[in-house]
Design a protein around this motif. Structure first.
Motif, short mmCIF file in Angstrom:
data_model
loop_
_atom_site.label_atom_id
_atom_site.label_comp_id
_atom_site.label_asym_id
_atom_site.label_seq_id
_atom_site.Cartn_x
_atom_site.Cartn_y
_atom_site.Cartn_z
N LEU A 161 41.02 34.12 41.75
CA LEU A 161 41.40 34.25 40.34
C LEU A 161 40.77 35.50 39.74
O LEU A 161 41.42 36.25 39.01
N ALA A 162 39.52 35.74 40.09
CA ALA A 162 38.82 36.93 39.59
C ALA A 162 39.39 38.21 40.17
O ALA A 162 39.30 39.28 39.55
N LYS A 163 40.00 38.13 41.35
CA LYS A 163 40.59 39.30 41.98
C LYS A 163 41.96 39.65 41.40
O LYS A 163 42.56 40.65 41.78
N ASN A 166 44.57 35.28 38.47
CA ASN A 166 44.67 34.71 37.12
C ASN A 166 45.80 35.35 36.32
O ASN A 166 46.15 34.86 35.24
N LYS A 167 46.39 36.41 36.85
CA LYS A 167 47.53 37.07 36.21
C LYS A 167 48.79 36.96 37.07
O LYS A 167 49.74 37.73 36.89
N ALA A 168 48.79 36.02 37.97
CA ALA A 168 49.90 35.88 38.91
C ALA A 168 51.23 35.62 38.20
O ALA A 168 51.29 34.89 37.21
N GLN A 169 52.27 36.23 38.72
CA GLN A 169 53.64 35.94 38.26
C GLN A 169 54.27 34.85 39.13
O GLN A 169 55.01 34.01 38.64
N ASN A 170 53.96 34.91 40.44
CA ASN A 170 54.44 33.92 41.40
C ASN A 170 53.28 33.54 42.31
O ASN A 170 52.46 34.41 42.67
N LEU A 194 46.53 28.35 37.22
CA LEU A 194 47.27 29.60 37.09
C LEU A 194 47.99 29.68 35.75
O LEU A 194 48.14 28.66 35.05
N PRO A 195 48.42 30.87 35.36
CA PRO A 195 49.08 31.01 34.06
C PRO A 195 50.28 30.08 33.90
O PRO A 195 51.02 29.84 34.87
N ALA A 196 50.45 29.55 32.72
CA ALA A 196 51.56 28.64 32.46
C ALA A 196 52.90 29.33 32.68
O ALA A 196 53.91 28.67 32.98
#
Length: 396
Positions: A161-163, A166-170, A194-196
């Motif tokens: 997540l820190a890498k 936490n901004k993943a799209q998929n 992960l992001p909603a």
């Protein structure tokens, strides 16, 4: 319940030089290991207390914000004796791990893995023996065993997540064998981290271990999982959607967990799963005379009566799959009639010219279509030996 320690050691061979353990040199194409030493202070360690490890291949281009997290398999240990054996190989200690190459679902070639090749691809190494569910604070002085699988999983996911995850799209959480079970057990938690706005799904390869009876009519595997859960303190790390309804050890069986999931899931399994035939249907405890010894190693060596038993095993396995009305949204199923265990990690079974097919579709194509919402399917093969495309193997 898993490969022998000799097999493990041969696969992760180490050399001793002047009393020091030295890992073999990485070969071209190998993906380096990341030793998460910072996790040790929080007790997130392998069975022997060594730091957890993952392999990381960064994404690029259109896949830079997409993440594929794959968990290694390798059975379980249900008592101190079995777990102590694992301390002497890479199933229980990162001291014995080495760089490895990525293939199949983790492969980096567009032609061989068109839907995931340029994603951030991670393989989490498995060294806890509990499908990443253990968390026991006490460490026995006599054995120095650490039952901390859940802490290992949490520490590595936090690192990812820190890498940038936490901004993943998929994102896709996957795994093979004990890692495939872990993908189911940790599926909803992964989604919630992960992001909603992200598309998040889970993929289990050879992880649908079902609550079946052995050849004597007993539930050997149920007793086994109960021992695993008790030893590792797994109850608090199994899905509460299941443990709120039944005994924690029964929540090691996907048939009791999958209907409670909120996150889309893809189930890949062989109807004649090599590991389950060896350890669920005909474990050594039930086959004391070893009448199943040859059949368990080679399905073509099975007698006619044993083949009848295997067909009944397949029927019971299919009955344990989630029903359409109780499945999580967008559930897809791919059950081939191969004698195999784990088919997503090797290119020849994932997506190659001669890969196994069901309804004219290869595994890699079916998984890619499902993840990208091109298709939701329920492919169940005809009975053995109807599928000539099968590659019979027992890998994890």
């Amino acid at each position: 319940m898993a490969a022998s320690s000799g097999e493990w050691l041969s696969r992760a061979a180490m050399v001793l030089v002047l009393g020091l353990v030295v890992a073999p040199s990485a070969k071209a194409g190998d993906v380096d290991m990341v030793f998460l030493k910072s996790a040790v202070s929080n007790g997130a360690v392998c069975l022997d207390g060594s730091p957890p490890v993952y392999h990381f291949s960064p994404g690029s281009g259109s896949g830079a914000n997409n993440w594929l997290v794959h968990m290694e398999g390798g059975g379980w240990c249900r008592n101190a004796q079995e777990c102590s054996v694992r301390k002497g190989n890479f199933r229980g200690s990162s001291k014995f791990m080495r760089p490895l190459s990525f293939s199949g679902i983790l492969g980096g070639n567009q032609r061989n893995n068109p839907d995931f090749y340029n994603w951030n691809r991670i393989k989490i190494r498995y060294c806890d023996g509990s499908s990443f569910t253990g968390d026991v604070e006490t460490v026995e002085t006599s054995t120095n065993l650490h039952y901390r699988g859940a802490r290992v999983w949490n520490a590595i996911i936090e690192e990812l997540l820190a890498k940038g995850m936490n901004k993943a799209q998929n994102a896709l959480l996957s795994g093979c064998s004990a890692g495939g079970l872990a993908a189911i057990l940790h599926c909803d938690i992964f989604r919630d981290l992960l992001p909603a706005t992200a598309k998040v799904k889970c993929f289990s390869d050879a992880g649908y271990f079902f609550d079946g009876k052995d050849i004597t009519g007993n539930n050997f595997v149920r007793t086994f999982y109960k021992d695993v859960a008790n030893l590792h303190g797994s109850a608090k790390n199994l899905p509460s959607s299941c443990t709120s309804k039944m005994s924690p050890d029964l929540c090691f069986f996907p048939q009791n967990v999958v209907p409670t999931l909120r996150t889309p899931l893809f189930i890949l399994n062989a109807a004649y799963d090599a590991w389950q035939i060896k350890n669920v249907l005909a474990p050594s405890a039930a086959d004391k005379k070893k009448t199943w010894a040859k059949c368990k190693l080679d399905i073509t060596a099975c007698s006619s009566s044993q083949l009848t038993t295997l067909q009944n095993f397949r029927t019971d396995f299919l009955a344990a799959l989630p029903k359409p009305e109780q499945s999580p949204a967008n559930l897809s199923i791919f059950i081939d009639s191969c004698y195999a265990h784990c088919q997503s990690g090797s290119q020849d079974t994932w997506l190659a010219q001669d890969s196994p097919v069901v309804e004219k579709t290869q595994i890699g194509k079916a998984v890619g279509n499902w993840f990208h919402d091109r298709e939701v399917s329920r492919r169940i093969d005809c009975p053995y030996p109807c599928n000539p495309t099968c590659k019979n193997r027992d890998d994890d």
